[in-house]
Design a protein around this motif. Structure first.
Motif, PDB file in Angstrom:
ATOM      1  N   ASN A  10       0.709  -1.245  -0.038  1.00 29.33           N
ATOM      2  CA  ASN A  10      -0.080  -0.052   0.266  1.00 29.33           C
ATOM      3  C   ASN A  10       0.775   1.319   0.043  1.00 29.33           C
ATOM      4  O   ASN A  10       0.333   2.420  -0.116  1.00 29.33           O
ATOM      5  CB  ASN A  10      -1.018  -0.008   1.053  1.00 29.33           C
ATOM      6  CG  ASN A  10      -0.553  -0.184   2.574  1.00 29.33           C
ATOM      7  OD1 ASN A  10       0.915  -0.407   2.582  1.00 29.33           O
ATOM      8  ND2 ASN A  10      -1.266  -0.116   3.338  1.00 29.33           N
ATOM      9  N   ASP A  11       2.230   1.217   0.304  1.00 24.79           N
ATOM     10  CA  ASP A  11       3.233   2.327  -0.045  1.00 24.79           C
ATOM     11  C   ASP A  11       3.253   2.760  -1.384  1.00 24.79           C
ATOM     12  O   ASP A  11       4.098   3.678  -1.797  1.00 24.79           O
ATOM     13  CB  ASP A  11       4.447   1.846   0.564  1.00 24.79           C
ATOM     14  CG  ASP A  11       4.128   2.021   1.990  1.00 24.79           C
ATOM     15  OD1 ASP A  11       3.316   2.336   2.697  1.00 24.79           O
ATOM     16  OD2 ASP A  11       4.917   1.548   2.754  1.00 24.79           O
ATOM     17  N   LEU A  12       2.817   1.658  -2.580  1.00 24.98           N
ATOM     18  CA  LEU A  12       3.146   1.971  -3.823  1.00 24.98           C
ATOM     19  C   LEU A  12       1.868   2.033  -4.557  1.00 24.98           C
ATOM     20  O   LEU A  12       0.850   1.798  -4.101  1.00 24.98           O
ATOM     21  CB  LEU A  12       3.776   0.609  -4.496  1.00 24.98           C
ATOM     22  CG  LEU A  12       5.160   0.007  -3.777  1.00 24.98           C
ATOM     23  CD1 LEU A  12       5.586  -1.044  -4.006  1.00 24.98           C
ATOM     24  CD2 LEU A  12       6.244   1.160  -3.926  1.00 24.98           C
ATOM     25  N   SER A  13       2.116   2.611  -6.007  1.00 27.80           N
ATOM     26  CA  SER A  13       0.940   2.710  -6.911  1.00 27.80           C
ATOM     27  C   SER A  13       0.523   1.324  -7.227  1.00 27.80           C
ATOM     28  O   SER A  13       1.188   0.329  -6.918  1.00 27.80           O
ATOM     29  CB  SER A  13       1.249   3.505  -7.831  1.00 27.80           C
ATOM     30  OG  SER A  13       2.100   2.954  -8.782  1.00 27.80           O
ATOM     31  N   LEU A  14      -0.591   1.132  -7.815  1.00 27.78           N
ATOM     32  CA  LEU A  14      -1.014  -0.250  -7.956  1.00 27.78           C
ATOM     33  C   LEU A  14      -0.028  -0.674  -9.199  1.00 27.78           C
ATOM     34  O   LEU A  14       0.485  -1.958  -9.017  1.00 27.78           O
ATOM     35  CB  LEU A  14      -2.459  -0.368  -8.705  1.00 27.78           C
ATOM     36  CG  LEU A  14      -2.882  -1.541  -9.323  1.00 27.78           C
ATOM     37  CD1 LEU A  14      -3.021  -2.521  -8.123  1.00 27.78           C
ATOM     38  CD2 LEU A  14      -4.337  -1.298  -9.974  1.00 27.78           C
ATOM     39  N   THR A  15       0.304   0.199 -10.374  1.00 27.19           N
ATOM     40  CA  THR A  15       1.385  -0.284 -11.298  1.00 27.19           C
ATOM     41  C   THR A  15       2.334  -0.752 -10.457  1.00 27.19           C
ATOM     42  O   THR A  15       3.445  -1.914 -11.107  1.00 27.19           O
ATOM     43  CB  THR A  15       1.612   0.994 -12.302  1.00 27.19           C
ATOM     44  OG1 THR A  15       0.294   1.287 -12.806  1.00 27.19           O
ATOM     45  CG2 THR A  15       2.460   0.308 -13.247  1.00 27.19           C
ATOM     46  N   GLU A  16       3.350   0.117  -9.635  1.00 30.63           N
ATOM     47  CA  GLU A  16       4.411  -0.149  -9.065  1.00 30.63           C
ATOM     48  C   GLU A  16       4.348  -1.556  -8.278  1.00 30.63           C
ATOM     49  O   GLU A  16       5.217  -2.327  -8.301  1.00 30.63           O
ATOM     50  CB  GLU A  16       4.929   0.922  -7.990  1.00 30.63           C
ATOM     51  CG  GLU A  16       5.173   2.269  -8.859  1.00 30.63           C
ATOM     52  CD  GLU A  16       5.292   3.358  -7.809  1.00 30.63           C
ATOM     53  OE1 GLU A  16       6.029   4.343  -8.060  1.00 30.63           O
ATOM     54  OE2 GLU A  16       4.687   3.472  -6.624  1.00 30.63           O
ATOM     55  N   ALA A  17       3.145  -1.720  -7.510  1.00 32.73           N
ATOM     56  CA  ALA A  17       2.894  -2.876  -6.610  1.00 32.73           C
ATOM     57  C   ALA A  17       3.065  -4.136  -7.718  1.00 32.73           C
ATOM     58  O   ALA A  17       3.800  -5.298  -7.318  1.00 32.73           O
ATOM     59  CB  ALA A  17       1.804  -2.805  -6.103  1.00 32.73           C
ATOM     60  N   GLU A  67      -8.053   2.319  -7.302  1.00 32.53           N
ATOM     61  CA  GLU A  67      -9.127   1.691  -6.707  1.00 32.53           C
ATOM     62  C   GLU A  67      -9.982   0.874  -7.566  1.00 32.53           C
ATOM     63  O   GLU A  67     -10.206  -0.487  -7.596  1.00 32.53           O
ATOM     64  CB  GLU A  67      -9.627   2.558  -5.774  1.00 32.53           C
ATOM     65  CG  GLU A  67     -10.789   1.687  -4.890  1.00 32.53           C
ATOM     66  CD  GLU A  67     -11.524   2.916  -3.879  1.00 32.53           C
ATOM     67  OE1 GLU A  67     -12.790   2.571  -3.545  1.00 32.53           O
ATOM     68  OE2 GLU A  67     -10.755   3.710  -3.377  1.00 32.53           O
ATOM     69  N   ALA A  68     -10.404   1.534  -8.506  1.00 33.11           N
ATOM     70  CA  ALA A  68     -11.158   0.788  -9.501  1.00 33.11           C
ATOM     71  C   ALA A  68     -10.683  -0.075 -10.431  1.00 33.11           C
ATOM     72  O   ALA A  68     -11.018  -1.151 -10.801  1.00 33.11           O
ATOM     73  CB  ALA A  68     -12.004   2.001 -10.586  1.00 33.11           C
ATOM     74  N   LEU A  69      -9.162   0.163 -10.930  1.00 31.68           N
ATOM     75  CA  LEU A  69      -8.484  -0.434 -11.608  1.00 31.68           C
ATOM     76  C   LEU A  69      -8.077  -1.836 -10.866  1.00 31.68           C
ATOM     77  O   LEU A  69      -8.349  -3.009 -11.326  1.00 31.68           O
ATOM     78  CB  LEU A  69      -7.169   0.232 -12.165  1.00 31.68           C
ATOM     79  CG  LEU A  69      -6.276  -0.419 -12.966  1.00 31.68           C
ATOM     80  CD1 LEU A  69      -7.252  -1.018 -14.419  1.00 31.68           C
ATOM     81  CD2 LEU A  69      -5.156   0.342 -13.272  1.00 31.68           C
ATOM     82  N   ARG A  70      -8.023  -1.808  -9.509  1.00 36.36           N
ATOM     83  CA  ARG A  70      -7.363  -2.876  -8.790  1.00 36.36           C
ATOM     84  C   ARG A  70      -8.811  -3.849  -8.712  1.00 36.36           C
ATOM     85  O   ARG A  70      -8.717  -5.064  -8.863  1.00 36.36           O
ATOM     86  CB  ARG A  70      -7.150  -2.645  -7.316  1.00 36.36           C
ATOM     87  CG  ARG A  70      -7.001  -3.526  -6.485  1.00 36.36           C
ATOM     88  CD  ARG A  70      -6.764  -3.101  -5.166  1.00 36.36           C
ATOM     89  NE  ARG A  70      -6.438  -4.151  -4.241  1.00 36.36           N
ATOM     90  CZ  ARG A  70      -5.467  -5.079  -3.763  1.00 36.36           C
ATOM     91  NH1 ARG A  70      -4.218  -4.565  -4.599  1.00 36.36           N
ATOM     92  NH2 ARG A  70      -5.344  -5.923  -3.075  1.00 36.36           N
TER      93      ARG A  70
END
Length: 114
Positions: A10-17, A67-70
């Motif tokens: 949760n420290d990263l953006s979705l793409t980074e994660a 959030e929506a992309l996840r």
């Protein structure tokens, strides 16, 4: 939250994660999808390819917010996993080798031209 290499995801953006994820199990765990290890062990490449295929089908309609992309990614990965819970790789025909038509039986007589 799922962590890799000491970083909380949760420290990263979705793409980074997602860039930190390396296995089907990582992806399933990251998106909170319960899975049977024996199914993933046998079908990991098929599951990930099916997930990729599902993403390609909706690429033009993907939301912009993480959030929506996840939520979309979670739904599509769950669907890809479920495909192999209820079926198998040969039936699902994810890869080209399974899509090729099977050669028919050729008798010795046909080969010899009798």
């Amino acid at each position: 939250m799922f962590g890799i290499g000491g970083l909380l995801m949760n420290d990263l953006s979705l793409t980074e994660a997602m860039e930190e994820l390396s296995s089907a199990e990582d992806f399933l765990s990251f998106f909170g999808i319960g899975f049977d290890q024996s199914i993933v062990h046998i079908n990991r490449l098929h599951i990930m390819q099916r997930f990729h295929d599902y993403l390609a089908q909706v690429e033009a309609q993907l939301p912009e917010s993480d959030e929506a992309l996840r939520a979309v990614y979670q739904r599509l990965l769950s669907r890809a996993y479920d495909d192999f819970v209820h079926s198998d790789a040969q039936t699902e025909k994810v890869f080209k080798v399974f899509k090729q038509s099977q050669p028919g039986f050729v008798s010795v007589e046909q080969l010899l031209g009798s």
